[in-house]
Design an enzyme around this catalytic site. Structure first.
Site, PDB file in Angstrom:
ATOM      1  CB  CYS A  80      52.717 -30.189   5.925  1.00 13.47           C
ATOM      2  SG  CYS A  80      51.479 -30.814   7.069  1.00 13.47           S
ATOM      3  CG  HIS A 114      54.112 -35.927   5.791  1.00 13.20           C
ATOM      4  ND1 HIS A 114      54.896 -34.797   5.724  1.00 13.20           N
ATOM      5  CD2 HIS A 114      52.850 -35.490   6.023  1.00 13.20           C
ATOM      6  CE1 HIS A 114      54.128 -33.720   5.920  1.00 13.20           C
ATOM      7  NE2 HIS A 114      52.884 -34.121   6.089  1.00 13.20           N
ATOM      8  CD  GLU A 115      49.703 -37.698   5.409  1.00 13.29           C
ATOM      9  OE1 GLU A 115      49.030 -37.342   6.401  1.00 13.29           O
ATOM     10  OE2 GLU A 115      50.094 -36.891   4.545  1.00 13.29           O
ATOM     11  CG  HIS A 143      50.390 -35.284  10.069  1.00 10.61           C
ATOM     12  ND1 HIS A 143      50.441 -34.041  10.654  1.00 10.61           N
ATOM     13  CD2 HIS A 143      50.660 -35.089   8.760  1.00 10.61           C
ATOM     14  CE1 HIS A 143      50.734 -33.133   9.739  1.00 10.61           C
ATOM     15  NE2 HIS A 143      50.879 -33.751   8.580  1.00 10.61           N
TER      16      HIS A 143
END
Length: 181
Positions: A104, A146-147, A150
């Site tokens: 990341c 993953h995004e 976030h």
């Protein structure tokens, strides 16, 4: 993407938000204004992602608590996927769960084995408000998950447990960017 839009061509590189900043663990707000400020944010996200040599970047990683991310990520067949999503919703996860290395830009230089699904579907819109659906497999599916994490206030380190988590947190404590020794 709008005709003639070259990701990052006009954007400015912004400082990355690093692990420890509260904005990374706070769910982001829905985008309601699809005007020039949003277009500028998308361009800045691309410029920052490319400068940091990443494959995806969420708005809160540059300190903007808005539901927007960009990506330029290959899948496991080395097909390039390039774009952005505003107000993304992860609507489907399937396929096998695979533990793979994940890093990341908000934890520079570190990675840990993280379990992700091999297929993901994200719905959202473009910066002009047009609806889009993105299907990802393999590495690209990992990027989409993953995004989206976030934007929900989760970093990949939150998904790592046990020995892997303890090792990663020791590495974070020692990292020069975290203020460690």
């Amino acid at each position: 993407m709008r005709h003639g839009f070259i990701p990052g061509a006009r954007g400015r590189v912004r400082p990355l938000t690093l692990l420890g900043s509260p904005v990374l663990h706070t769910p982001c707000a829905e985008v309601t204004d699809f005007g020039p400020e949003l277009a500028a944010l998308v361009e800045d996200l691309f410029a920052t992602m490319y400068a940091a040599e990443g494959v995806g970047l969420a708005a809160n990683q540059v300190g903007e608590a808005l539901r927007v991310f960009v990506y330029d990520c290959p899948d496991d067949e080395d097909v390039r996927h390039l774009g952005h999503v505003v107000n993304p919703r992860l609507v489907a996860l399937d396929g096998v769960e695979i533990r793979g290395p994940e890093g990341c830009l908000s934890l520079p230089g570190l990675e840990a084995g993280t379990v992700r699904h091999d297929h993901a579907v994200v719905e959202g819109s473009t910066m002009t408000g047009e609806p889009i659906t993105i299907h990802g497999t393999g590495w690209f599916a990992r990027c989409l998950q993953h995004e989206c994490d976030h934007l929900d206030g989760t970093v990949y380190a939150d998904r790592v447990s046990g020995r892997r988590h303890r090792r990663l947190m020791r590495q974070v404590a020692r990292a020069s960017w975290s203020g460690g020794s």
